[in-house]
Design an enzyme around this catalytic site. Structure first.
Site, PDB file in Angstrom:
ATOM      1  N   ASP A  15       0.750  -1.012  -0.237  1.00  0.00           N
ATOM      2  CA  ASP A  15      -0.555   0.018   0.603  1.00  0.00           C
ATOM      3  C   ASP A  15       0.888   1.512  -0.280  1.00  0.00           C
ATOM      4  OD1 ASP A  15       0.680  -0.013   2.710  1.00  0.00           O
ATOM      5  OD2 ASP A  15      -1.167  -0.588   3.377  1.00  0.00           O
ATOM      6  N   ALA A  16       0.449   2.368  -0.042  1.00  0.00           N
ATOM      7  CA  ALA A  16       0.938   3.882  -0.030  1.00  0.00           C
ATOM      8  C   ALA A  16       1.948   3.406   1.227  1.00  0.00           C
ATOM      9  CB  ALA A  16      -0.119   4.660   0.164  1.00  0.00           C
TER      10      ALA A  16
END
Length: 129
Positions: A15-16
């Site tokens: 994810d980010a």
């Protein structure tokens, strides 16, 4: 017999924040279950192995480049369902663990099939030891 799948974390798994996205863990668990069961046999019998519940606990993050071991084994077997325990670890430390309830369905009936005879034997073969 328990089964272990090894998986290396790739960019698209993250994810980010640079951690494995929680939805990806479910994909890892699914892949490990598919490698444990002889899906060709189930399919040839017109039987689908379906998940009815997943209880997952995230313990520590996995990151890009980590090599994960996903171990799967049958821990409980009832009349119509079984419970698989799955453990995701990195370097011997638990990353996530899940108890996954599965049942078998036939295309001709929406009710879970009785787990007896050859069907039960196939599940019993998924036990550790």
């Amino acid at each position: 017999m328990s089964h272990t799948l090894h998986k290396t974390v790739c960019t698209f798994h993250c994810d980010a924040y640079g951690h494995v996205n929680n939805a990806r863990y479910l994909e890892f668990l699914d892949e490990a279950r598919q490698n444990l069961t002889d899906l060709a046999w189930f399919g040839s019998q017109g039987i689908m192995v379906v998940v009815s519940r997943i209880d997952i606990r995230y313990v520590r993050p996995a990151k890009l480049g980590d090599t994960l071991a996903i171990e799967t084994e049958l821990i409980e077997l009832g009349e119509r369902q079984g419970v698989l325990q799955q453990l995701i670890s990195r370097g011997g430390k638990t990353v996530a663990m899940a108890d996954v309830t599965v049942a078998c369905l036939s295309a001709s009936s929406p009710r879970p099939l009785l787990l007896d005879g050859e069907l039960r034997a196939r599940f019993e073969a998924m036990r550790k030891g």
